[in-house]
Design a protein around this motif. Structure first.
Motif, PDB file in Angstrom:
ATOM      1  N   ARG A 119       8.274   0.228 -12.702  1.00  0.00           N
ATOM      2  CA  ARG A 119       7.120  -0.308 -11.970  1.00  0.00           C
ATOM      3  C   ARG A 119       5.881  -0.180 -12.859  1.00  0.00           C
ATOM      4  NH1 ARG A 119       6.986   1.018  -6.082  1.00  0.00           N
ATOM      5  NH2 ARG A 119       8.048  -0.994  -6.060  1.00  0.00           N
ATOM      6  N   VAL A 120       5.218  -1.308 -13.055  1.00  0.00           N
ATOM      7  CA  VAL A 120       4.019  -1.363 -13.885  1.00  0.00           C
ATOM      8  C   VAL A 120       2.847  -1.776 -13.006  1.00  0.00           C
ATOM      9  CG1 VAL A 120       2.912  -2.425 -15.877  1.00  0.00           C
ATOM     10  CG2 VAL A 120       5.377  -1.993 -15.906  1.00  0.00           C
ATOM     11  N   THR A 121       1.762  -1.020 -13.048  1.00  0.00           N
ATOM     12  CA  THR A 121       0.537  -1.363 -12.325  1.00  0.00           C
ATOM     13  C   THR A 121      -0.571  -1.576 -13.337  1.00  0.00           C
ATOM     14  OG1 THR A 121       1.239   0.003 -10.453  1.00  0.00           O
ATOM     15  CG2 THR A 121      -1.073  -0.660 -10.528  1.00  0.00           C
ATOM     16  N   VAL A 122      -1.155  -2.791 -13.342  1.00  0.00           N
ATOM     17  CA  VAL A 122      -2.141  -3.147 -14.365  1.00  0.00           C
ATOM     18  C   VAL A 122      -3.306  -3.893 -13.735  1.00  0.00           C
ATOM     19  CG1 VAL A 122      -0.487  -3.243 -16.267  1.00  0.00           C
ATOM     20  CG2 VAL A 122      -0.897  -5.280 -14.882  1.00  0.00           C
ATOM     21  N   ASP A 123      -4.387  -3.995 -14.520  1.00  0.00           N
ATOM     22  CA  ASP A 123      -5.552  -4.788 -14.140  1.00  0.00           C
ATOM     23  C   ASP A 123      -5.304  -6.238 -14.543  1.00  0.00           C
ATOM     24  OD1 ASP A 123      -8.607  -4.918 -13.460  1.00  0.00           O
ATOM     25  OD2 ASP A 123      -8.388  -5.940 -15.386  1.00  0.00           O
ATOM     26  N   TYR A 165       0.823  -1.208   0.000  1.00  0.00           N
ATOM     27  CA  TYR A 165       0.000   0.000   0.000  1.00  0.00           C
ATOM     28  C   TYR A 165       0.860   1.263   0.000  1.00  0.00           C
ATOM     29  CZ  TYR A 165      -3.806  -3.196   1.069  1.00  0.00           C
ATOM     30  OH  TYR A 165      -4.723  -4.210   1.005  1.00  0.00           O
ATOM     31  N   ASP A 166       2.055   1.186   0.564  1.00  0.00           N
ATOM     32  CA  ASP A 166       2.986   2.308   0.475  1.00  0.00           C
ATOM     33  C   ASP A 166       3.398   2.523  -0.977  1.00  0.00           C
ATOM     34  OD1 ASP A 166       4.943   4.240   0.789  1.00  0.00           O
ATOM     35  OD2 ASP A 166       6.373   2.909   1.762  1.00  0.00           O
ATOM     36  N   ASP A 167       3.801   1.434  -1.642  1.00  0.00           N
ATOM     37  CA  ASP A 167       4.220   1.539  -3.039  1.00  0.00           C
ATOM     38  C   ASP A 167       3.070   1.975  -3.944  1.00  0.00           C
ATOM     39  OD1 ASP A 167       6.783   0.776  -2.379  1.00  0.00           O
ATOM     40  OD2 ASP A 167       6.443  -1.342  -2.781  1.00  0.00           O
ATOM     41  N   ALA A 168       1.836   1.603  -3.562  1.00  0.00           N
ATOM     42  CA  ALA A 168       0.674   1.985  -4.356  1.00  0.00           C
ATOM     43  C   ALA A 168       0.188   3.397  -4.014  1.00  0.00           C
ATOM     44  CB  ALA A 168      -0.459   0.987  -4.136  1.00  0.00           C
ATOM     45  N   VAL A 222      -1.349   4.573  -1.333  1.00  0.00           N
ATOM     46  CA  VAL A 222      -2.639   4.712  -0.668  1.00  0.00           C
ATOM     47  C   VAL A 222      -2.488   4.769   0.851  1.00  0.00           C
ATOM     48  CG1 VAL A 222      -4.001   3.678  -2.510  1.00  0.00           C
ATOM     49  CG2 VAL A 222      -3.030   2.219  -0.731  1.00  0.00           C
ATOM     50  N   LEU A 223      -1.338   4.326   1.379  1.00  0.00           N
ATOM     51  CA  LEU A 223      -1.073   4.447   2.822  1.00  0.00           C
ATOM     52  C   LEU A 223       0.434   4.570   3.009  1.00  0.00           C
ATOM     53  CD1 LEU A 223      -2.109   4.520   5.704  1.00  0.00           C
ATOM     54  CD2 LEU A 223      -1.976   2.026   5.757  1.00  0.00           C
ATOM     55  N   ARG A 224       0.897   5.806   3.015  1.00  0.00           N
ATOM     56  CA  ARG A 224       2.320   6.075   3.196  1.00  0.00           C
ATOM     57  C   ARG A 224       2.700   6.035   4.674  1.00  0.00           C
ATOM     58  NH1 ARG A 224       5.436   5.838  -1.402  1.00  0.00           N
ATOM     59  NH2 ARG A 224       4.672   7.207  -3.051  1.00  0.00           N
ATOM     60  N   PRO A 225       3.890   5.561   5.024  1.00  0.00           N
ATOM     61  CA  PRO A 225       4.327   5.619   6.415  1.00  0.00           C
ATOM     62  C   PRO A 225       4.546   7.067   6.844  1.00  0.00           C
ATOM     63  CG  PRO A 225       6.119   4.884   4.991  1.00  0.00           C
ATOM     64  CD  PRO A 225       4.883   4.935   4.138  1.00  0.00           C
ATOM     65  N   GLU A 226       4.477   7.288   8.132  1.00  0.00           N
ATOM     66  CA  GLU A 226       4.698   8.633   8.661  1.00  0.00           C
ATOM     67  C   GLU A 226       6.153   9.055   8.459  1.00  0.00           C
ATOM     68  OE1 GLU A 226       2.053  10.167  10.126  1.00  0.00           O
ATOM     69  OE2 GLU A 226       3.131  12.051  10.299  1.00  0.00           O
ATOM     70  N   GLN A 227       7.059   8.061   8.546  1.00  0.00           N
ATOM     71  CA  GLN A 227       8.480   8.372   8.432  1.00  0.00           C
ATOM     72  C   GLN A 227       9.223   7.152   7.911  1.00  0.00           C
ATOM     73  OE1 GLN A 227      10.120  10.187  11.968  1.00  0.00           O
ATOM     74  NE2 GLN A 227      12.184   9.563  11.486  1.00  0.00           N
ATOM     75  N   VAL A 264       3.956  -4.871 -10.992  1.00  0.00           N
ATOM     76  CA  VAL A 264       5.070  -5.609 -11.570  1.00  0.00           C
ATOM     77  C   VAL A 264       6.311  -4.727 -11.524  1.00  0.00           C
ATOM     78  CG1 VAL A 264       5.917  -6.884 -13.565  1.00  0.00           C
ATOM     79  CG2 VAL A 264       3.459  -6.788 -13.104  1.00  0.00           C
ATOM     80  N   ASP A 265       7.331  -5.172 -10.808  1.00  0.00           N
ATOM     81  CA  ASP A 265       8.606  -4.457 -10.740  1.00  0.00           C
ATOM     82  C   ASP A 265       9.583  -5.117 -11.704  1.00  0.00           C
ATOM     83  OD1 ASP A 265       7.725  -2.671  -8.873  1.00  0.00           O
ATOM     84  OD2 ASP A 265       8.533  -3.745  -7.149  1.00  0.00           O
ATOM     85  N   LEU A 266      10.181  -4.329 -12.595  1.00  0.00           N
ATOM     86  CA  LEU A 266      11.103  -4.832 -13.611  1.00  0.00           C
ATOM     87  C   LEU A 266      12.520  -4.364 -13.297  1.00  0.00           C
ATOM     88  CD1 LEU A 266       8.946  -4.025 -16.773  1.00  0.00           C
ATOM     89  CD2 LEU A 266       8.979  -6.141 -15.438  1.00  0.00           C
ATOM     90  N   ARG A 267      13.492  -5.197 -13.654  1.00  0.00           N
ATOM     91  CA  ARG A 267      14.901  -4.896 -13.383  1.00  0.00           C
ATOM     92  C   ARG A 267      15.775  -5.084 -14.613  1.00  0.00           C
ATOM     93  NH1 ARG A 267      12.649  -7.732  -9.239  1.00  0.00           N
ATOM     94  NH2 ARG A 267      12.671  -6.702  -7.202  1.00  0.00           N
TER      95      ARG A 267
END
Length: 352
Positions: free
Chosen positions: A249-253, A26-29, A31-36, A321-324
Protein backbone atom coordinates in the motif's frame (compact mmCIF):
# COMPACT_ATOMS: atom_id res chain seq x y z
CA UNK A 1 -20.07 -12.26 18.06
CA UNK A 2 -21.13 -8.81 16.82
CA UNK A 3 -22.38 -6.37 19.45
CA UNK A 4 -26.12 -5.79 18.69
CA UNK A 5 -25.67 -2.12 19.64
CA UNK A 6 -23.31 -1.57 16.69
CA UNK A 7 -24.36 -0.36 13.24
CA UNK A 8 -23.46 -1.75 9.84
CA UNK A 9 -21.25 0.38 7.63
CA UNK A 10 -24.24 1.27 5.44
CA UNK A 11 -26.37 2.47 8.35
CA UNK A 12 -23.48 4.41 9.87
CA UNK A 13 -22.60 5.99 6.50
CA UNK A 14 -26.18 7.26 6.12
CA UNK A 15 -26.18 8.88 9.56
CA UNK A 16 -22.70 10.33 9.11
CA UNK A 17 -23.38 11.78 5.65
CA UNK A 18 -20.58 9.73 4.09
CA UNK A 19 -20.49 6.88 1.59
CA UNK A 20 -19.54 3.36 2.62
CA UNK A 21 -16.58 3.56 0.24
CA UNK A 22 -15.37 6.72 1.96
CA UNK A 23 -15.60 4.97 5.35
CA UNK A 24 -13.54 2.07 4.03
CA UNK A 25 -10.98 4.57 2.74
CA UNK A 26 -10.79 6.34 6.12
CA UNK A 27 -10.40 2.98 7.85
CA UNK A 28 -7.48 2.08 5.60
CA UNK A 29 -6.02 5.56 6.14
CA UNK A 30 -6.28 5.00 9.93
CA UNK A 31 -8.31 8.15 10.61
CA UNK A 32 -11.67 6.48 11.42
CA UNK A 33 -11.46 2.84 12.43
CA UNK A 34 -14.64 0.79 12.88
CA UNK A 35 -15.57 -0.22 16.40
CA UNK A 36 -15.53 -3.88 15.40
CA UNK A 37 -14.68 -6.02 12.34
CA UNK A 38 -16.22 -9.46 11.90
CA UNK A 39 -13.21 -11.84 11.64
CA UNK A 40 -15.12 -14.20 9.34
CA UNK A 41 -16.82 -11.82 6.90
CA UNK A 42 -14.65 -8.71 7.23
CA UNK A 43 -17.81 -6.60 7.71
CA UNK A 44 -17.19 -3.34 9.56
CA UNK A 45 -19.42 -2.16 12.42
CA UNK A 46 -19.59 1.27 14.05
CA UNK A 47 -20.98 2.70 17.26
CA UNK A 48 -23.17 5.75 17.77
CA UNK A 49 -20.34 7.35 19.77
CA UNK A 50 -18.25 7.53 16.57
CA UNK A 51 -20.72 9.82 14.79
CA UNK A 52 -19.13 12.92 16.31
CA UNK A 53 -15.71 12.05 14.93
CA UNK A 54 -17.22 11.10 11.58
CA UNK A 55 -19.00 14.47 11.40
CA UNK A 56 -15.76 16.29 12.19
CA UNK A 57 -13.93 14.23 9.56
CA UNK A 58 -16.55 15.05 6.91
CA UNK A 59 -16.32 18.77 7.68
CA UNK A 60 -12.53 18.73 7.68
CA UNK A 61 -12.61 17.20 4.20
CA UNK A 62 -15.16 19.82 3.13
CA UNK A 63 -12.63 22.56 3.88
CA UNK A 64 -9.98 20.61 1.96
CA UNK A 65 -7.76 19.54 4.85
CA UNK A 66 -5.31 16.80 3.72
CA UNK A 67 -5.29 13.42 5.46
CA UNK A 68 -1.97 13.87 7.34
CA UNK A 69 -3.32 17.04 8.98
CA UNK A 70 -6.63 15.31 9.75
CA UNK A 71 -4.72 12.51 11.47
CA UNK A 72 -2.93 15.14 13.59
CA UNK A 73 -6.23 16.93 14.29
CA UNK A 74 -7.56 13.92 16.16
CA UNK A 75 -4.43 13.51 18.32
CA UNK A 76 -3.50 17.08 19.35
CA UNK A 77 -5.02 19.43 21.91
CA UNK A 78 -8.09 21.54 21.17
CA UNK A 79 -5.87 24.62 20.78
CA UNK A 80 -3.61 22.92 18.24
CA UNK A 81 -6.63 21.47 16.42
CA UNK A 82 -8.11 24.95 16.11
CA UNK A 83 -4.77 26.16 14.73
CA UNK A 84 -4.86 23.44 12.06
CA UNK A 85 -8.32 24.63 11.03
CA UNK A 86 -7.16 28.26 10.89
CA UNK A 87 -4.15 27.31 8.78
CA UNK A 88 -6.35 25.43 6.32
CA UNK A 89 -8.85 28.28 6.08
CA UNK A 90 -6.01 30.73 5.44
CA UNK A 91 -4.69 28.48 2.67
CA UNK A 92 -8.11 28.19 1.03
CA UNK A 93 -8.70 31.94 1.36
CA UNK A 94 -5.37 32.69 -0.33
CA UNK A 95 -6.28 30.36 -3.19
CA UNK A 96 -9.70 32.05 -3.49
CA UNK A 97 -8.05 35.46 -3.80
CA UNK A 98 -5.90 34.14 -6.61
CA UNK A 99 -8.97 32.80 -8.39
CA UNK A 100 -10.77 36.13 -7.99
CA UNK A 101 -7.83 38.00 -9.52
CA UNK A 102 -7.66 35.62 -12.45
CA UNK A 103 -11.41 35.91 -12.99
CA UNK A 104 -11.20 39.70 -12.96
CA UNK A 105 -8.44 39.58 -15.59
CA UNK A 106 -10.51 37.26 -17.74
CA UNK A 107 -13.55 39.54 -17.52
CA UNK A 108 -11.46 42.51 -18.51
CA UNK A 109 -10.18 40.62 -21.56
CA UNK A 110 -13.74 39.95 -22.72
CA UNK A 111 -14.69 43.60 -23.37
CA UNK A 112 -18.28 44.54 -23.93
CA UNK A 113 -43.17 9.37 -22.74
CA UNK A 114 -43.44 8.03 -19.27
CA UNK A 115 -40.34 7.85 -17.14
CA UNK A 116 -39.05 6.97 -13.69
CA UNK A 117 -37.71 9.86 -11.62
CA UNK A 118 -34.51 8.54 -10.06
CA UNK A 119 -32.75 11.24 -8.06
CA UNK A 120 -31.51 14.82 -8.00
CA UNK A 121 -27.80 15.69 -8.25
CA UNK A 122 -25.86 18.97 -8.38
CA UNK A 123 -25.24 19.61 -12.09
CA UNK A 124 -21.58 20.70 -11.80
CA UNK A 125 -20.74 17.72 -9.58
CA UNK A 126 -22.30 15.28 -12.03
CA UNK A 127 -20.48 16.91 -14.97
CA UNK A 128 -17.15 16.54 -13.18
CA UNK A 129 -17.86 12.89 -12.37
CA UNK A 130 -18.67 12.23 -16.04
CA UNK A 131 -15.35 13.77 -17.09
CA UNK A 132 -13.51 11.64 -14.58
CA UNK A 133 -14.89 8.29 -15.73
CA UNK A 134 -14.98 9.03 -19.47
CA UNK A 135 -11.18 9.05 -19.42
CA UNK A 136 -11.42 5.28 -18.94
CA UNK A 137 -13.56 4.57 -22.01
CA UNK A 138 -12.36 3.52 -25.46
CA UNK A 139 -13.82 3.44 -28.97
CA UNK A 140 -13.93 -0.19 -30.06
CA UNK A 141 -16.05 -1.17 -33.06
CA UNK A 142 -16.08 -4.81 -31.96
CA UNK A 143 -17.03 -4.04 -28.33
CA UNK A 144 -18.93 -0.72 -28.44
CA UNK A 145 -20.05 -1.04 -24.82
CA UNK A 146 -16.48 -0.16 -23.78
CA UNK A 147 -17.35 3.39 -24.84
CA UNK A 148 -20.33 3.41 -22.50
CA UNK A 149 -20.87 4.46 -18.90
CA UNK A 150 -22.64 2.08 -16.53
CA UNK A 151 -24.99 4.04 -14.26
CA UNK A 152 -26.40 2.37 -11.15
CA UNK A 153 -28.76 4.16 -8.78
CA UNK A 154 -30.12 3.12 -5.42
CA UNK A 155 -31.74 5.15 -2.62
CA UNK A 156 -28.42 6.12 -1.04
CA UNK A 157 -25.98 6.64 -3.91
CA UNK A 158 -25.45 6.68 -7.66
CA UNK A 159 -22.36 5.23 -9.30
CA UNK A 160 -20.77 5.70 -12.73
CA UNK A 161 -18.46 2.91 -13.96
CA UNK A 162 -16.30 2.61 -17.10
CA UNK A 163 -13.61 0.26 -18.40
CA UNK A 164 -11.32 0.00 -21.42
CA UNK A 165 -9.97 -3.48 -20.51
CA UNK A 166 -6.74 -2.03 -19.06
CA UNK A 167 -8.38 0.35 -16.60
CA UNK A 168 -11.60 0.44 -14.64
CA UNK A 169 -13.00 3.55 -12.94
CA UNK A 170 -15.94 3.83 -10.56
CA UNK A 171 -17.22 7.18 -9.26
CA UNK A 172 -19.85 7.27 -6.53
CA UNK A 173 -22.02 10.32 -5.76
CA UNK A 174 -24.47 11.03 -2.95
CA UNK A 175 -27.71 12.52 -4.36
CA UNK A 176 -29.02 15.80 -2.94
CA UNK A 177 -32.44 14.13 -3.21
CA UNK A 178 -32.40 10.31 -2.76
CA UNK A 179 -33.35 7.96 -5.54
CA UNK A 180 -36.97 6.83 -5.50
CA UNK A 181 -36.05 3.39 -6.83
CA UNK A 182 -33.12 1.21 -7.82
CA UNK A 183 -32.15 1.38 -11.50
CA UNK A 184 -29.21 0.44 -13.74
CA UNK A 185 -28.35 1.05 -17.39
CA UNK A 186 -25.41 1.70 -19.71
CA UNK A 187 -25.32 5.12 -21.39
CA UNK A 188 -23.66 5.98 -24.69
CA UNK A 189 -20.45 7.77 -23.73
CA UNK A 190 -20.65 10.26 -26.61
CA UNK A 191 -24.18 11.28 -25.63
CA UNK A 192 -23.18 11.69 -22.00
CA UNK A 193 -20.14 13.77 -22.88
CA UNK A 194 -22.35 16.10 -24.92
CA UNK A 195 -24.42 16.87 -21.81
CA UNK A 196 -21.54 18.00 -19.58
CA UNK A 197 -21.41 21.61 -20.80
CA UNK A 198 -25.10 22.05 -20.02
CA UNK A 199 -24.86 20.17 -16.71
CA UNK A 200 -22.19 22.55 -15.46
CA UNK A 201 -24.57 25.47 -15.89
CA UNK A 202 -27.48 24.07 -13.88
CA UNK A 203 -27.40 23.91 -10.06
CA UNK A 204 -29.61 20.81 -9.93
CA UNK A 205 -30.50 18.06 -12.40
CA UNK A 206 -33.18 15.38 -12.16
CA UNK A 207 -32.38 11.98 -13.65
CA UNK A 208 -35.34 10.47 -15.48
CA UNK A 209 -35.13 6.87 -16.71
CA UNK A 210 -37.10 5.98 -19.82
CA UNK A 211 -37.35 2.84 -21.88
CA UNK A 212 -34.56 3.77 -24.32
CA UNK A 213 -32.92 6.83 -22.78
CA UNK A 214 -31.87 8.44 -19.53
CA UNK A 215 -32.99 12.06 -19.39
CA UNK A 216 -31.33 14.93 -17.54
CA UNK A 217 -33.92 17.57 -16.62
CA UNK A 218 -32.42 20.99 -15.84
CA UNK A 219 -33.93 23.56 -13.49
CA UNK A 220 -35.25 25.54 -16.47
CA UNK A 221 -37.23 22.52 -17.67
CA UNK A 222 -34.93 21.61 -20.56
CA UNK A 223 -34.17 17.88 -20.92
CA UNK A 224 -31.13 16.27 -22.54
CA UNK A 225 -31.33 12.58 -23.40
CA UNK A 226 -28.63 9.90 -23.48
CA UNK A 227 -29.16 6.63 -25.33
CA UNK A 228 -29.20 3.38 -23.40
CA UNK A 229 -26.91 0.74 -24.90
CA UNK A 230 -28.29 -2.77 -25.27
CA UNK A 231 -24.94 -4.60 -25.07
CA UNK A 232 -24.08 -6.26 -21.77
CA UNK A 233 -21.60 -4.26 -19.71
CA UNK A 234 -18.58 -6.23 -18.41
CA UNK A 235 -19.10 -7.83 -15.00
CA UNK A 236 -16.83 -5.44 -13.14
CA UNK A 237 -18.10 -6.55 -9.74
CA UNK A 238 -16.85 -10.07 -10.44
CA UNK A 239 -13.49 -8.63 -11.52
CA UNK A 240 -13.12 -6.58 -8.36
CA UNK A 241 -14.25 -9.48 -6.19
CA UNK A 242 -11.72 -11.79 -7.84
CA UNK A 243 -8.71 -9.58 -7.17
CA UNK A 244 -6.16 -11.03 -4.77
CA UNK A 245 -5.35 -9.17 -1.58
CA UNK A 246 -3.00 -6.21 -1.95
CA UNK A 247 0.60 -6.92 -1.00
CA UNK A 248 1.70 -3.28 -0.86
CA UNK A 249 0.00 0.00 0.00
CA UNK A 250 1.43 3.33 -1.13
CA UNK A 251 0.05 6.68 0.09
CA UNK A 252 1.31 9.72 -1.83
CA UNK A 253 0.54 13.35 -2.62
CA UNK A 254 -1.20 13.52 -6.00
CA UNK A 255 0.24 16.86 -7.06
CA UNK A 256 3.85 15.82 -6.45
CA UNK A 257 3.66 12.69 -8.57
CA UNK A 258 1.76 14.51 -11.35
CA UNK A 259 4.38 17.24 -11.42
CA UNK A 260 7.13 14.64 -11.80
CA UNK A 261 5.32 12.98 -14.71
CA UNK A 262 4.48 16.27 -16.42
CA UNK A 263 8.08 17.50 -16.35
CA UNK A 264 9.37 14.55 -18.37
CA UNK A 265 6.29 12.79 -19.81
CA UNK A 266 8.06 9.45 -20.35
CA UNK A 267 6.44 6.60 -22.26
CA UNK A 268 6.70 4.33 -19.22
CA UNK A 269 6.81 5.18 -15.53
CA UNK A 270 8.22 3.07 -12.72
CA UNK A 271 6.88 2.98 -9.16
CA UNK A 272 9.33 1.57 -6.64
CA UNK A 273 8.69 0.59 -3.04
CA UNK A 274 11.86 0.26 -0.97
CA UNK A 275 12.52 0.72 2.73
CA UNK A 276 9.00 1.91 3.38
CA UNK A 277 9.31 4.80 0.91
CA UNK A 278 7.80 5.27 -2.58
CA UNK A 279 9.87 6.47 -5.54
CA UNK A 280 8.99 7.32 -9.15
CA UNK A 281 11.42 6.03 -11.78
CA UNK A 282 11.87 8.27 -14.83
CA UNK A 283 14.36 8.17 -17.72
CA UNK A 284 17.72 8.96 -16.16
CA UNK A 285 16.34 10.06 -12.81
CA UNK A 286 14.31 9.12 -9.75
CA UNK A 287 11.92 11.21 -7.66
CA UNK A 288 11.45 10.42 -3.97
CA UNK A 289 7.80 10.95 -3.10
CA UNK A 290 6.38 12.39 0.09
CA UNK A 291 4.41 9.49 1.43
CA UNK A 292 4.58 6.01 2.89
CA UNK A 293 4.74 2.48 1.54
CA UNK A 294 4.23 -0.95 3.06
CA UNK A 295 5.45 -4.35 1.92
CA UNK A 296 8.78 -5.73 0.69
CA UNK A 297 10.82 -4.04 -2.03
CA UNK A 298 8.98 -3.99 -5.35
CA UNK A 299 9.16 -2.15 -8.68
CA UNK A 300 6.25 -1.91 -11.14
CA UNK A 301 6.00 -0.17 -14.49
CA UNK A 302 3.01 1.56 -16.07
CA UNK A 303 2.23 3.13 -19.42
CA UNK A 304 2.03 6.91 -18.99
CA UNK A 305 -1.17 7.00 -21.03
CA UNK A 306 -2.74 4.54 -18.60
CA UNK A 307 -1.40 5.87 -15.29
CA UNK A 308 -1.59 9.63 -15.78
CA UNK A 309 -5.36 9.91 -16.38
CA UNK A 310 -6.04 7.73 -13.34
CA UNK A 311 -3.91 9.99 -11.16
CA UNK A 312 -5.00 13.32 -12.60
CA UNK A 313 -8.73 12.62 -12.23
CA UNK A 314 -8.41 11.43 -8.63
CA UNK A 315 -10.25 13.50 -6.02
CA UNK A 316 -8.43 15.59 -3.46
CA UNK A 317 -4.69 15.65 -2.84
CA UNK A 318 -4.22 12.26 -1.17
CA UNK A 319 -3.89 9.04 -3.14
CA UNK A 320 -3.84 5.47 -1.88
CA UNK A 321 -2.36 2.91 -4.29
CA UNK A 322 -2.76 -0.80 -3.56
CA UNK A 323 -0.30 -3.05 -5.44
CA UNK A 324 -0.61 -6.79 -6.10
CA UNK A 325 2.42 -7.55 -8.24
CA UNK A 326 3.48 -7.05 -11.88
CA UNK A 327 0.65 -9.12 -13.37
CA UNK A 328 -2.28 -7.80 -11.32
CA UNK A 329 -4.20 -4.49 -11.44
CA UNK A 330 -3.18 -1.72 -9.08
CA UNK A 331 -6.00 0.09 -7.30
CA UNK A 332 -5.87 3.88 -7.08
CA UNK A 333 -8.30 5.33 -4.58
CA UNK A 334 -9.31 8.72 -3.27
CA UNK A 335 -12.24 9.97 -1.21
CA UNK A 336 -13.77 13.42 -0.98
CA UNK A 337 -17.54 14.04 -1.13
CA UNK A 338 -17.99 10.65 -2.74
CA UNK A 339 -15.26 8.40 -4.06
CA UNK A 340 -13.34 7.55 -7.21
CA UNK A 341 -11.64 4.17 -7.56
CA UNK A 342 -9.55 3.20 -10.61
CA UNK A 343 -7.87 -0.09 -11.52
CA UNK A 344 -4.70 0.22 -13.63
CA UNK A 345 -2.78 -2.65 -15.22
CA UNK A 346 1.04 -2.59 -14.98
CA UNK A 347 3.14 -3.16 -18.11
CA UNK A 348 6.41 -4.98 -18.81
CA UNK A 349 9.68 -3.74 -17.40
CA UNK A 350 11.21 -1.57 -20.17
CA UNK A 351 14.76 -2.56 -19.20
CA UNK A 352 16.49 -4.79 -21.82
Amino acid sequence: MTDPELMSIGAFAKLAGLTASALRFYDDADVLRPEQVDPLTGYRFYSESQLGRASQLRRLREIGMPLPDIARFFTVSAQDAARLIDDQVAKVAAEAIGVQRTAAALKASLGEGACLNLCVLPGPVLATAVDQVLATTVRDAEVPVLGGVRVEADPDAISLTTTDRYRLATRTLVPSRPSAASWAGTLAGDDLQATTSRLRRTPQVMLEAGERTLGFRMVDGAVMHCRLLTEVFPDYRFLIGSLPAATHRVTVDKHQILKALEQQAPEKVGLRVAGGRPTVLLPGSTVDLDGTATGPDLTLWFELTTLYPALSHALGSDLMVDLRGPDQPATIRSANDGDLTTLVMPCRDPAP
